[in-house]
Scaffold this active site. Structure first.
Site, PDB file in Angstrom:
ATOM      1  CB  CYS A  10      -3.347   2.697  -2.782  1.00  0.00           C
ATOM      2  SG  CYS A  10      -2.404   1.173  -2.515  1.00  0.00           S
ATOM      3  CG  HIS A  45      -1.684   1.269   1.387  1.00  0.00           C
ATOM      4  ND1 HIS A  45      -2.819   1.513   0.648  1.00  0.00           N
ATOM      5  CD2 HIS A  45      -1.490   2.362   2.166  1.00  0.00           C
ATOM      6  CE1 HIS A  45      -3.297   2.698   0.973  1.00  0.00           C
ATOM      7  NE2 HIS A  45      -2.508   3.232   1.894  1.00  0.00           N
TER       8      HIS A  45
END
Length: 182
Positions: A137, A58
Site C-alpha cells: 500500500c 498502512h
C-alpha cells in the site's frame, strides 16, 4: 478532458528500465485540490519500534474527499479500492489505527482525471501482485502522490519493508501469507 503525453524518466522509481509515459493535465485552470497521505499504525507494535525509526504502517491517498488505498487478493484485477478518509479501522479491521494525515501538496487534476489515473494504476497494482516488501500500500501511495502532486511519501513509512527486503533472512522468517495475503 484532454491530456498531454510526454515521455520522461519514470518518477515512480527513478530506474531507466521502468520509464513510462505520464499523464499530465493540459488545462491548468488554477483549481488546486489538496493531496493528503493518511497514515495508520498496524498492530500495537509501533508503540515500541517507532522510536527506533521503524514501524508497520498502512497508507492511503486522500483527494476530493475519497481515500484510495491498495491491498492484496487472489485475482488479477485491481487491488486499489476507495474508502472514507481516515476510516481504515472501521473499513479494514481492528488492527488499523489512524496515526496522522500529511498534506503532500496540491493537484490540478480534476476528480474525473483522478479516477482515470486510479484505473490506470490498477493495471500495475493488481490484487495478486501485492507483496509486503516490494509492492504494498505504501508503494501505491508513493506512486499516486508522485503523479498527483510530484511529491513522494516520507521515507520512514516504508523503511521496515525496505529493510526486510534488503536482508533476505528476515523475509524468510515471515509467514508466507504475510508477504502475499491471498
Amino acid at each position: 478532458m484532454s491530456f498531454s503525453r510526454i515521455p520522461l524518466l519514470n518518477c515512480f522509481s527513478g530506474r531507466r528500465e521502468s520509464c513510462e509515459e505520464e499523464l499530465l493535465p493540459l488545462n491548468a485552470s488554477g483549481n488546486k485540490e489538496p493531496v493528503i497521505l493518511n497514515v495508520y499504525d498496524l498492530f500495537n507494535i509501533n508503540e515500541f519500534v517507532v522510536p527506533l525509526g521503524l514501524g508497520i504502517f498502512h497508507t492511503g491517498i486522500q483527494v476530493y474527499g475519497t481515500e484510495y488505498t491498495y491491498g492484496g487478493h487472489s485475482y488479477s484485477n485491481s487491488g486499489i479500492f476507495e474508502m472514507m478518509p481516515r476510516s481504515a479501522e472501521q473499513e479494514l479491521g481492528e488492527h488499523f489505527h489512524y496515526r496522522e494525515s500529511i498534506q503532500l501538496g496540491f493537484t490540478q487534476f480534476s476528480r474525473d482525471e483522478v479516477h482515470r489515473i486510479v484505473e490506470q494504476l490498477g493495471l500495475q497494482f493488481t490484487g495478486n501482485s501485492y507483496h509486503l516488501t516490494s509492492n504494498n500500500c505504501n508503494h501505491f501511495s508513493d506512486t499516486m502522490a508522485r503523479i498527483l502532486c510530484g511529491q513522494q511519501i516520507p521515507n520512514w513509512i516504508n523503511r521496515l519493508a525496505y529493510f526486510i527486503a534488503c536482508v533476505p533472512f528476515l523475509q524468510r522468517c515471515l509467514p508466507p501469507e504475510w508477504l502475499t495475503p491471498m
